[in-house]
Design a protein around this motif. Structure first.
Motif, short mmCIF file in Angstrom:
data_model
loop_
_atom_site.label_atom_id
_atom_site.label_comp_id
_atom_site.label_asym_id
_atom_site.label_seq_id
_atom_site.Cartn_x
_atom_site.Cartn_y
_atom_site.Cartn_z
N GLU A 77 -41.34 22.66 -32.82
CA GLU A 77 -41.71 21.65 -33.81
C GLU A 77 -40.55 20.68 -34.03
OE1 GLU A 77 -42.83 23.82 -37.26
OE2 GLU A 77 -44.57 24.78 -36.31
N ASP A 78 -40.90 19.47 -34.43
CA ASP A 78 -39.86 18.46 -34.70
C ASP A 78 -38.85 18.96 -35.72
OD1 ASP A 78 -41.34 16.96 -32.97
OD2 ASP A 78 -41.82 15.35 -34.39
N ALA A 79 -39.35 19.74 -36.69
CA ALA A 79 -38.45 20.26 -37.73
C ALA A 79 -37.40 21.20 -37.15
CB ALA A 79 -39.27 20.98 -38.81
N ASP A 80 -37.75 21.91 -36.07
CA ASP A 80 -36.77 22.80 -35.42
C ASP A 80 -35.62 21.99 -34.84
OD1 ASP A 80 -38.47 24.97 -35.93
OD2 ASP A 80 -39.55 24.66 -34.05
N VAL A 81 -35.96 20.89 -34.19
CA VAL A 81 -34.95 20.03 -33.58
C VAL A 81 -34.10 19.37 -34.66
CG1 VAL A 81 -34.55 18.07 -32.04
CG2 VAL A 81 -36.46 19.63 -31.61
N GLN A 82 -34.77 18.92 -35.73
CA GLN A 82 -34.05 18.29 -36.84
C GLN A 82 -33.02 19.24 -37.44
OE1 GLN A 82 -34.69 15.04 -38.39
NE2 GLN A 82 -32.78 15.52 -39.46
N LEU A 83 -33.43 20.50 -37.62
CA LEU A 83 -32.53 21.49 -38.20
C LEU A 83 -31.36 21.78 -37.26
CD1 LEU A 83 -31.99 23.44 -40.54
CD2 LEU A 83 -33.39 25.14 -39.33
N ALA A 84 -31.65 21.86 -35.96
CA ALA A 84 -30.58 22.15 -34.98
C ALA A 84 -29.54 21.05 -34.93
CB ALA A 84 -31.21 22.37 -33.61
N LEU A 85 -29.98 19.81 -35.15
CA LEU A 85 -29.08 18.66 -35.02
C LEU A 85 -28.60 18.12 -36.36
CD1 LEU A 85 -30.84 16.62 -32.17
CD2 LEU A 85 -28.93 18.24 -31.99
N ASN A 86 -28.99 18.76 -37.44
CA ASN A 86 -28.71 18.22 -38.77
C ASN A 86 -27.21 17.97 -39.00
OD1 ASN A 86 -29.61 17.51 -41.52
ND2 ASN A 86 -28.44 19.32 -42.11
N GLU A 87 -26.39 18.94 -38.62
CA GLU A 87 -24.94 18.79 -38.84
C GLU A 87 -24.37 17.64 -38.00
OE1 GLU A 87 -20.81 21.40 -38.37
OE2 GLU A 87 -22.77 22.37 -38.20
N LEU A 88 -24.78 17.55 -36.74
CA LEU A 88 -24.27 16.49 -35.88
C LEU A 88 -24.72 15.12 -36.35
CD1 LEU A 88 -24.65 17.96 -32.27
CD2 LEU A 88 -22.58 17.72 -33.64
N MET A 89 -25.90 15.03 -36.94
CA MET A 89 -26.43 13.74 -37.37
C MET A 89 -25.74 13.22 -38.62
SD MET A 89 -30.51 14.16 -36.52
CE MET A 89 -30.89 12.54 -37.20
N GLN A 90 -24.86 14.03 -39.21
CA GLN A 90 -24.07 13.54 -40.33
C GLN A 90 -22.91 12.68 -39.84
OE1 GLN A 90 -25.47 14.17 -43.31
NE2 GLN A 90 -26.95 15.28 -42.01
N LYS A 91 -22.64 12.75 -38.53
CA LYS A 91 -21.59 11.91 -37.95
C LYS A 91 -22.13 10.52 -37.69
CE LYS A 91 -19.35 15.81 -35.59
NZ LYS A 91 -18.85 16.32 -34.28
#
Length: 249
Positions: free
Chosen positions: A62-76
């Motif tokens: 699910e898209d939410a799985d990908v969002q959660l996996a990348l959440n920390e990196l997307m803060q950069k």
């Protein structure tokens, strides 16, 4: 040598020193400008990642799985986000077989996914994909039931190939295999979806299944079949559910 250099500097006239000073100012300015630009690019408030797009034909991820996996990196910042690190995080998700990630200026991260193709359960706790590779995943997301394979560790590919060959042959007669066990000596037991068990032994599995299929219509008409032992050079033995007796075929 140093005396020659000293003499050269003493003879240099003022236009040279003005040019030299100008050169130093330009170099220092370029360094400061580069440093400022670098800081700006690394500032997530100046160049944030605003959008995440997940591409691919997905059933389990699910898209939410990908969002959660990348959440920390997307803060950069968009510039600072490392696509290789992002790829590793996405490929660690249960149902992801392969992932490719790219940046799209100015604020979008695109994730292309290829999911695992689950074929069979392996030794109860694992799943084999289409390459015969072992993985674990949340089985509650399965959209259809899987057959079960049991066999020695390290023999996943051989067991899967045998099961695939036998299943393709059985399907020609409208039958399905739901379970297969392969021993360390490669002896095979097969359970059909109607719960009939086939003892194929170690050799000539295809030929033995063909022999069984040749007599299958008559067998189910005349017997309450529980198992069929096909390890004979000619014929077979049948075990019945009710009488628990055996008759030679």
């Amino acid at each position: 040598m140093w005396q020659k250099i000293r003499c050269w500097f003493e003879k240099a006239e003022w236009p040279f020193w003005i040019g030299f000073l100008f050169f130093v100012v330009v170099v220092v300015s370029c360094v400061q400008l580069t440093s400022s630009a670098q800081q700006w690019l690394l500032d997530s408030s100046q160049l944030p990642v605003r959008y995440l797009e997940v591409e691919g034909n997905t059933q389990y991820v699910e898209d939410a799985d990908v969002q959660l996996a990348l959440n920390e990196l997307m803060q950069k910042s968009f510039y600072a986000l490392d696509v290789n690190e992002a790829q590793q995080k996405v490929e660690h998700l249960d149902w992801v077989y392969w992932a490719a990630i790219r940046k799209e200026w100015p604020a979008t991260i695109k994730v292309n996914l290829v999911e695992q193709r689950p074929l069979v359960f392996w030794n109860g706790d694992f799943i084999l994909n289409h390459q015969g590779q072992v993985f674990q995943a949340d089985t509650s997301r399965l959209v259809y039931s899987l057959p079960a394979l049991f066999g020695p560790e390290g023999e996943e590919l051989k067991a899967l190939q045998l099961f695939t060959d036998y299943s393709e042959l059985l399907s020609l007669y409208g039958l399905k295999a739901k379970e297969m066990t392969m021993s360390e000596r490669y002896a095979v037991h097969l359970t059909l979806s109607n719960d009939i068990k086939l003892n194929l032994g170690r050799e000539n599995g295809i030929a033995r299944i063909k022999r069984f299929l040749e007599f299958y219509p008559a067998l189910i008409e005349q017997h309450q079949v529980e198992y069929v032992d096909l390890r004979y050079d000619t014929g077979f033995a049948v075990g019945e559910q009710i009488m628990q007796s055996e008759t030679a075929g």
